[in-house]
Motif scaffolding. Sequence first.
Motif, PDB file in Angstrom:
ATOM      1  N   VAL A   1       0.837  -1.208   0.000  1.00  0.00           N
ATOM      2  CA  VAL A   1       0.000   0.000   0.000  1.00  0.00           C
ATOM      3  C   VAL A   1       0.865   1.249   0.000  1.00  0.00           C
ATOM      4  O   VAL A   1       0.634   2.188  -0.765  1.00  0.00           O
ATOM      5  CB  VAL A   1      -0.972  -0.016   1.212  1.00  0.00           C
ATOM      6  N   LEU A   2       1.896   1.281   0.854  1.00  0.00           N
ATOM      7  CA  LEU A   2       2.790   2.446   0.888  1.00  0.00           C
ATOM      8  C   LEU A   2       3.579   2.601  -0.410  1.00  0.00           C
ATOM      9  O   LEU A   2       3.792   3.720  -0.884  1.00  0.00           O
ATOM     10  CB  LEU A   2       3.747   2.353   2.070  1.00  0.00           C
ATOM     11  N   ALA A   3       4.041   1.489  -0.985  1.00  0.00           N
ATOM     12  CA  ALA A   3       4.784   1.555  -2.245  1.00  0.00           C
ATOM     13  C   ALA A   3       3.902   2.093  -3.373  1.00  0.00           C
ATOM     14  O   ALA A   3       4.350   2.909  -4.194  1.00  0.00           O
ATOM     15  CB  ALA A   3       5.336   0.182  -2.614  1.00  0.00           C
ATOM     16  N   LEU A   4       2.650   1.670  -3.396  1.00  0.00           N
ATOM     17  CA  LEU A   4       1.719   2.187  -4.396  1.00  0.00           C
ATOM     18  C   LEU A   4       1.462   3.673  -4.178  1.00  0.00           C
ATOM     19  O   LEU A   4       1.457   4.470  -5.133  1.00  0.00           O
ATOM     20  CB  LEU A   4       0.411   1.401  -4.345  1.00  0.00           C
ATOM     21  N   PHE A   5       1.289   4.080  -2.930  1.00  0.00           N
ATOM     22  CA  PHE A   5       1.083   5.487  -2.596  1.00  0.00           C
ATOM     23  C   PHE A   5       2.279   6.331  -3.039  1.00  0.00           C
ATOM     24  O   PHE A   5       2.124   7.395  -3.653  1.00  0.00           O
ATOM     25  CB  PHE A   5       0.864   5.634  -1.091  1.00  0.00           C
ATOM     26  N   VAL A   6       3.490   5.861  -2.749  1.00  0.00           N
ATOM     27  CA  VAL A   6       4.697   6.612  -3.110  1.00  0.00           C
ATOM     28  C   VAL A   6       4.867   6.668  -4.623  1.00  0.00           C
ATOM     29  O   VAL A   6       5.259   7.696  -5.168  1.00  0.00           O
ATOM     30  CB  VAL A   6       5.945   6.002  -2.417  1.00  0.00           C
TER      31      VAL A   6
END
Length: 145
Positions: free
Chosen positions: A101-106
């Motif tokens: 989720v964080l990698a997609l957000f970044v």
Amino acid sequence: MAHPRPIPRVRRRAALAASGWIALAATAFPGGSPLRWIPVLAFVTLGPGLALLFPQPGGLRPGARLEALAFAAPLSLSVATLAATALFLAESFSLVVFLAVLALFVSVAAVLPGVPLPAATRGAVEREGVRPPGGSRKRRSGEAR
């Protein structure tokens, strides 16, 4: 003639977007290995904040760079807390899902322009006695001309 600045800016954005996926790939290492926890810790601590702040359209002044870097860590931890809370409430929290989720957000945030910072446009510190361009400072009553 092309401006030389866009290429390094694109590389920085691509490296920032790749950092999350590298942290996610690092979860394949054993649990206590520094090859696992160092990239994950660095990404969760700085990745989302840097993605939100650093792709500035006109670049940052030197004082504003320090301000943005200092602001990146608490901003990253805030985004990570929101993501973790949402995953806990959905009863689907795991390290792999959290990092994905964080990698997609970044990755998405790195493509967009950064959140404008006040110091990026006016400078981090305004010096005493320096007049603003095109204006004059107000005089106090009784001050000599």
